[in-house]
Design an enzyme around this catalytic site. Structure first.
Site, PDB file in Angstrom:
ATOM      1  CE  LYS A  67      22.299  15.059   0.990  1.00 10.98           C
ATOM      2  NZ  LYS A  67      20.855  15.384   1.135  1.00 10.98           N
ATOM      3  CG  ASP A 107      19.091  10.346   2.490  1.00  6.11           C
ATOM      4  OD1 ASP A 107      19.176   9.522   3.439  1.00  6.11           O
ATOM      5  OD2 ASP A 107      18.477  10.102   1.442  1.00  6.11           O
TER       6      ASP A 107
END
Length: 217
Positions: free
Chosen positions: A120, A138
């Site tokens: 991420k 997220d």
């Protein structure tokens, strides 16, 4: 969500916010990398508060190494998990100086080898710094993708792969910003504000949340 609806979803969000950006504050690619590492399980607001003074003093990996782990901790002690994050930031800074001439590599696979940098984080850096068509999933994006029916998946990686497959041009670079901001301010976790959502008619979520008394759409 069908192909035409996905296009319209992003078209409306883009019309409202043509140039979406991360809410993390930074002055260069290295500071962006540090800010994203620090943002894990923390809010952007909290990270910005901690890094404003830090980033006035530290602009390069070499300067971070000179500041040292204890010095860094003093700046970021208000952020969750600051001890481990400080250790990772110093370690990744040492690697950047030693192996990359102090520059942040524009390669997701290489970025994920750095301490404290997961997929991420690497996706955020690739998107924000290098304009790559990456999807940093997220909690907000995971929720919005599943709730709307755009990309239903049980893991962040599954959602990422579906978004990569389904999000059309010209929205691919900005899409993760639009989704984060939408999830942060409208499609909230506990009580989504469907009554003022510009894409509510495209969304699979039911039942839609009614407006509170006195609220204006």
């Amino acid at each position: 969500m069908k192909k035409d609806a996905i296009f319209e979803f992003f078209r409306r969000l883009a019309e409202d916010n043509p140039s979406p950006e991360t809410e993390l504050e930074f002055g260069n690619t290295y500071q962006l990398l540090v800010a994203v590492v620090l943002s894990a399980q923390s809010t952007d607001v909290g990270v910005n508060k901690a890094t404003r003074e830090l980033f006035q003093q530290v602009k390069t990996p070499a300067e971070m190494i000179e500041l040292g782990e204890e010095g860094l901790k003093e700046h970021i002690k208000t952020i969750g998990l600051f001890n481990s994050k400080a250790k990772n930031v110093i370690a990744l800074s040492e690697i950047l100086v030693r192996d990359f001439g102090g520059e942040v590599p524009a390669d997701r696979d290489v970025l994920t080898t750095l301490p404290g940098v997961g997929r991420k984080t690497a996706n955020v850096v690739m998107n924000c710094a290098f304009g790559a068509e990456t999807f940093a999933v997220d909690t907000h994006i995971f929720r919005v993708a599943n709730r709307t029916g755009m990309a239903k998946g049980k893991t962040p990686l599954a959602v990422e792969k579906l978004l990569d497959k389904r999000v059309p041009q010209p929205f691919r670079v900005g899409s993760h910003h639009w989704m984060i901001l939408h999830g942060r301010y409208i499609c909230k976790a506990r009580t989504p504000e469907c009554w003022r959502c510009p894409v509510a008619d495209l969304c699979a979520f039911k039942p839609k949340t009614p407006a509170p008394k006195g609220a204006q759409a």
